[in-house]
Scaffold this motif. Structure first.
Motif, PDB file in Angstrom:
ATOM      1  N   LYS A  60       0.810  -1.215   0.000  1.00 48.14           N
ATOM      2  CA  LYS A  60       0.000   0.000   0.000  1.00 48.14           C
ATOM      3  C   LYS A  60       0.849   1.274   0.000  1.00 48.14           C
ATOM      4  O   LYS A  60       0.595   2.195  -0.769  1.00 48.14           O
ATOM      5  CB  LYS A  60      -0.892  -0.022   1.243  1.00 48.14           C
ATOM      6  N   THR A  61       1.831   1.295   0.880  1.00 46.67           N
ATOM      7  CA  THR A  61       2.592   2.535   1.062  1.00 46.67           C
ATOM      8  C   THR A  61       3.707   2.702   0.052  1.00 46.67           C
ATOM      9  O   THR A  61       4.228   3.805  -0.125  1.00 46.67           O
ATOM     10  CB  THR A  61       3.232   2.589   2.460  1.00 46.67           C
ATOM     11  N   GLY A  62       4.151   1.592  -0.547  1.00 48.93           N
ATOM     12  CA  GLY A  62       5.264   1.699  -1.467  1.00 48.93           C
ATOM     13  C   GLY A  62       6.604   1.727  -0.768  1.00 48.93           C
ATOM     14  O   GLY A  62       7.642   1.918  -1.387  1.00 48.93           O
ATOM     15  N   ARG A  63       6.598   1.563   0.546  1.00 47.99           N
ATOM     16  CA  ARG A  63       7.869   1.508   1.265  1.00 47.99           C
ATOM     17  C   ARG A  63       7.933   0.195   2.043  1.00 47.99           C
ATOM     18  O   ARG A  63       6.966  -0.204   2.667  1.00 47.99           O
ATOM     19  CB  ARG A  63       8.006   2.682   2.229  1.00 47.99           C
ATOM     20  N   SER A  64       9.088  -0.436   1.986  1.00 46.11           N
ATOM     21  CA  SER A  64       9.197  -1.754   2.615  1.00 46.11           C
ATOM     22  C   SER A  64       9.806  -1.701   4.005  1.00 46.11           C
ATOM     23  O   SER A  64       9.752  -2.663   4.746  1.00 46.11           O
ATOM     24  CB  SER A  64      10.046  -2.664   1.737  1.00 46.11           C
ATOM     25  N   ASN A  65      10.431  -0.587   4.336  1.00 49.68           N
ATOM     26  CA  ASN A  65      11.175  -0.518   5.592  1.00 49.68           C
ATOM     27  C   ASN A  65      12.187  -1.640   5.702  1.00 49.68           C
ATOM     28  O   ASN A  65      12.423  -2.184   6.778  1.00 49.68           O
ATOM     29  CB  ASN A  65      10.236  -0.529   6.794  1.00 49.68           C
ATOM     30  N   ALA A  66      12.747  -1.968   4.577  1.00 52.61           N
ATOM     31  CA  ALA A  66      13.818  -2.947   4.547  1.00 52.61           C
ATOM     32  C   ALA A  66      14.918  -2.397   3.651  1.00 52.61           C
ATOM     33  O   ALA A  66      14.646  -1.671   2.695  1.00 52.61           O
ATOM     34  CB  ALA A  66      13.315  -4.278   4.001  1.00 52.61           C
ATOM     35  N   GLN A  91      17.854  -1.443  12.948  1.00 52.82           N
ATOM     36  CA  GLN A  91      16.833  -1.925  13.860  1.00 52.82           C
ATOM     37  C   GLN A  91      16.242  -0.765  14.665  1.00 52.82           C
ATOM     38  O   GLN A  91      15.035  -0.683  14.852  1.00 52.82           O
ATOM     39  CB  GLN A  91      17.439  -2.960  14.808  1.00 52.82           C
ATOM     40  N   ALA A  92      17.126   0.118  15.104  1.00 52.42           N
ATOM     41  CA  ALA A  92      16.670   1.264  15.881  1.00 52.42           C
ATOM     42  C   ALA A  92      15.722   2.140  15.075  1.00 52.42           C
ATOM     43  O   ALA A  92      14.823   2.775  15.622  1.00 52.42           O
ATOM     44  CB  ALA A  92      17.876   2.077  16.361  1.00 52.42           C
ATOM     45  N   ALA A  93      15.908   2.153  13.764  1.00 53.13           N
ATOM     46  CA  ALA A  93      15.060   2.992  12.924  1.00 53.13           C
ATOM     47  C   ALA A  93      13.869   2.216  12.365  1.00 53.13           C
ATOM     48  O   ALA A  93      13.113   2.740  11.547  1.00 53.13           O
ATOM     49  CB  ALA A  93      15.896   3.576  11.779  1.00 53.13           C
ATOM     50  N   GLY A  94      13.734   0.961  12.796  1.00 55.65           N
ATOM     51  CA  GLY A  94      12.590   0.174  12.333  1.00 55.65           C
ATOM     52  C   GLY A  94      12.789  -0.485  10.980  1.00 55.65           C
ATOM     53  O   GLY A  94      11.820  -0.858  10.328  1.00 55.65           O
ATOM     54  N   TYR A  95      14.017  -0.632  10.578  1.00 59.97           N
ATOM     55  CA  TYR A  95      14.294  -1.266   9.295  1.00 59.97           C
ATOM     56  C   TYR A  95      14.813  -2.686   9.478  1.00 59.97           C
ATOM     57  O   TYR A  95      15.503  -2.983  10.454  1.00 59.97           O
ATOM     58  CB  TYR A  95      15.351  -0.468   8.523  1.00 59.97           C
ATOM     59  N   ARG A 301      27.369   1.969  10.827  1.00 60.23           N
ATOM     60  CA  ARG A 301      26.355   2.873  11.361  1.00 60.23           C
ATOM     61  C   ARG A 301      26.160   4.074  10.445  1.00 60.23           C
ATOM     62  O   ARG A 301      25.034   4.440  10.091  1.00 60.23           O
ATOM     63  CB  ARG A 301      26.783   3.334  12.758  1.00 60.23           C
ATOM     64  N   LYS A 302      27.268   4.682  10.044  1.00 57.97           N
ATOM     65  CA  LYS A 302      27.151   5.880   9.227  1.00 57.97           C
ATOM     66  C   LYS A 302      26.608   5.589   7.842  1.00 57.97           C
ATOM     67  O   LYS A 302      25.936   6.427   7.249  1.00 57.97           O
ATOM     68  CB  LYS A 302      28.508   6.576   9.141  1.00 57.97           C
ATOM     69  N   SER A 303      26.907   4.439   7.323  1.00 55.62           N
ATOM     70  CA  SER A 303      26.356   4.133   6.002  1.00 55.62           C
ATOM     71  C   SER A 303      24.842   3.979   6.110  1.00 55.62           C
ATOM     72  O   SER A 303      24.110   4.423   5.230  1.00 55.62           O
ATOM     73  CB  SER A 303      27.009   2.896   5.391  1.00 55.62           C
ATOM     74  N   PHE A 304      24.382   3.391   7.193  1.00 59.20           N
ATOM     75  CA  PHE A 304      22.925   3.323   7.336  1.00 59.20           C
ATOM     76  C   PHE A 304      22.334   4.708   7.506  1.00 59.20           C
ATOM     77  O   PHE A 304      21.304   5.032   6.905  1.00 59.20           O
ATOM     78  CB  PHE A 304      22.481   2.443   8.500  1.00 59.20           C
ATOM     79  N   GLU A 305      22.989   5.521   8.315  1.00 58.97           N
ATOM     80  CA  GLU A 305      22.449   6.868   8.543  1.00 58.97           C
ATOM     81  C   GLU A 305      22.352   7.663   7.246  1.00 58.97           C
ATOM     82  O   GLU A 305      21.351   8.329   6.982  1.00 58.97           O
ATOM     83  CB  GLU A 305      23.314   7.621   9.562  1.00 58.97           C
TER      84      GLU A 305
END
Lengths: 339, 339
Positions: A60-66, A91-95, A301-305
């Motif tokens: 629905k949203t078009g975002r997978s959070n993955a 994980q902290a960001a819900g991904y 960490r920084k690459s995820f950020e």
DNA sequence: CTGTTAGCGCTTTCAC
DNA sequence: GTGAAAGCGCTAACAG
């Protein structure tokens, strides 16, 4: 088995005597719901042990959070440390993290990218393999990708890497500072940007010290333990062998160590030795191994950020991609000594 | 950015002049499509660079073709090797891997499981943490879960592990065969099934050799390098120290090695030393470290195979779960010698 | 503040 | 062999 959850939002809504949109509103806190009904929804949810279906939401949203993470070889101890950094931040960001191993094979890397795109990941963190064609594949899509550790041939990509030129320089200057003038280098694979850059840093340091780099002291090519053994013997068998050897990765260093052992040379008395990357066992070798450490957790960490930021604020096509450089750290132990 | 693919099945259908069901049939080879139209569909797909949306498909079919893998600490070199085995097998079967790190924390493990269930993974491979409550969480769902490496308190679960009792026995018998009678053991954490079982194997071997296990030779508790150092000193400082030490994991072994170094004891002349798990650097230590190796790749591959089988043929509730035991392998090097 | 409704992109009966 | 149509479970207008 592997069947869907027993209950859907409709079941919750029915039990709570509200509509699905109210349930949705409660879950996402998207709009304010009256305390009374909110309470009822929450009660119904826990009564049914309801879990929202992330797949339906994604559709629905078009975002997978993955996000996807591709590394060339997860058994190379460098990557698990990076991955852990990514994982924790994600994980902290819900991904969630989809992990792929390309086995240093371009075709597999391509297949993984395709699969990740097909799964609609919101972004990708990629340590590409030699001669990667990933940039071309990415260009056709519109998904943010962060290159880590290794840069593709065209370096015009978002990236977070150790400052390998500085790292190479740091290593060389440490040796230079100890009075070494004849320094051998196992430079690794020039198709790999970290190795390429470390050599550049080494060159820079030597130049600034007004020291020549002898051809026979510089061995580039492969990166396995056996290559290190061979190169070590080649260096140590020279009429005038180097007084210090710098190995561009951990396996090459292990190889040098073996050659040293076989020749009954004493470290650091007869030879100083220094490597890149620092693992637990480096400090438990005897002698303890001096190393230029990469801040692997920070890279992750920084690459995820950075990726997260790109996901939330898609850059316009004409903004130049960010290159994030992470400093390296010299850890002095007992394998390097004054000449 | 992070937006959906440009083209959907409808676009392909339109371009090919067929219906979406035909496109679907071509993609899934679910029903026979006439060669002519098949050709047209294929052409349209590649013309648009069409990629099916795995999320939409999952929503419809109820299967995600993804599995979850949870490990307590991915920087422990054992797990990346297992993960690689899983990854390769999963990829070959068309599955993606969602990787989670529980940081040896039960609450995080639970959250990861919840997230994986919410993402509708078809199954989970889990190396659980100490005092895991995962079994209870799993019981409420109906998703196949394979425990690897570590078993939960109740061992009535599907599992694939090294045969750790046999491994402990193998290690002890090697030492016994070399004439050692006073063997110290750093047994690790008894809440961890591999450690528990290795000690059992050790006990068995000693018993069969009619040798007593001295209380002061047996140290259990923690598993970090420092614990190994301390235990090593304790053992080596005994009035009658052991002639051989067996360390139940790699970090403990590293600690023992450090204690040995600090006491200027010579391996294997004065002391034989043997550990579990075998990594690249073990053989490059001097002396080369004798170790009981786990077949990590096999553990990974077979755990995926078992999981895959369970996904395709859901067991009925009354079938007893399978326990797959992988043999361990003794790799003799130079840290153990005849007494 | 709440419910109705219309899809997200795909698979899958079910008629034709 | 092929297409029309009905959803999978959820979110997001929109109208009340």
């Amino acid at each position: 088995m592997a069947e869907r959850a027993k209950y859907t939002m409709r079941d919750v809504a029915r039990l709570a005597g509200v509509s699905t949109s109210t349930v949705s509103a409660v879950i996402n806190e998207s709009v304010v719901v009256s305390p009374k009904r909110k309470e009822r929804v929450l009660a119904a949810m826990s009564a049914l042990d309801y879990q929202p279906d992330a797949i339906a939401r994604s559709l629905k949203t078009g975002r997978s959070n993955a996000i996807g993470v591709i590394v060339p070889d997860i058994t190379n101890a460098f990557y698990p440390e990076v991955i852990r950094g990514v994982e924790v931040a994600a994980q902290a960001a819900g991904y969630s993290v989809l992990l792929c191993d390309s086995s240093e094979d371009r075709a597999i890397e391509e297949r993984h990218l395709t699969a990740l795109f097909s799964r609609r990941v919101d972004g990708v963190i990629l340590a590409c393999c030699v001669n990667s064609r990933a940039t071309e594949q990415i260009a056709r899509r519109n998904i943010p990708v962060i290159f880590i550790d290794r840069l593709p041939p065209s370096r015009a990509v978002y990236s977070v890497c150790t400052d390998n030129v500085a790292a190479g320089q740091l290593a060389a200057e440490h040796l230079l500072g100890l009075g070494h003038k004849r320094i051998g280098m196992l430079a690794g694979h020039m198709g790999l940007s970290p190795h390429h850059d470390r050599l550049e840093g080494f060159r820079k340091a030597m130049q600034e010290a007004h020291l020549p780099i002898l051809d026979e002291y510089l061995i580039a090519g492969n990166v396995q333990v056996e290559d290190g053994v061979e190169a070590g013997h080649r260096l140590l068998g020279l009429p005038t062998p180097p007084t210090a050897i710098l190995a561009s990765n951990n396996k090459l260093l292990l190889g040098v160590l073996q050659a040293v052992e076989e020749r009954n040379i004493s470290i650091p008395k007869d030879l100083s030795v220094l490597g890149f990357d620092d693992y637990l066992w480096n400090m438990h070798f005897s002698p303890g191994l001096t190393a230029v450490a990469q801040l692997t957790g920070d890279i992750g960490r920084k690459s995820f950020e950075l990726l997260h930021q790109l996901i939330q604020n898609p850059p316009t096509d004409d903004t130049a991609p960010t290159h994030m450089l992470i400093p390296a750290e010299l850890r002095i132990r007992n394998s390097t000594a004054r000449r």
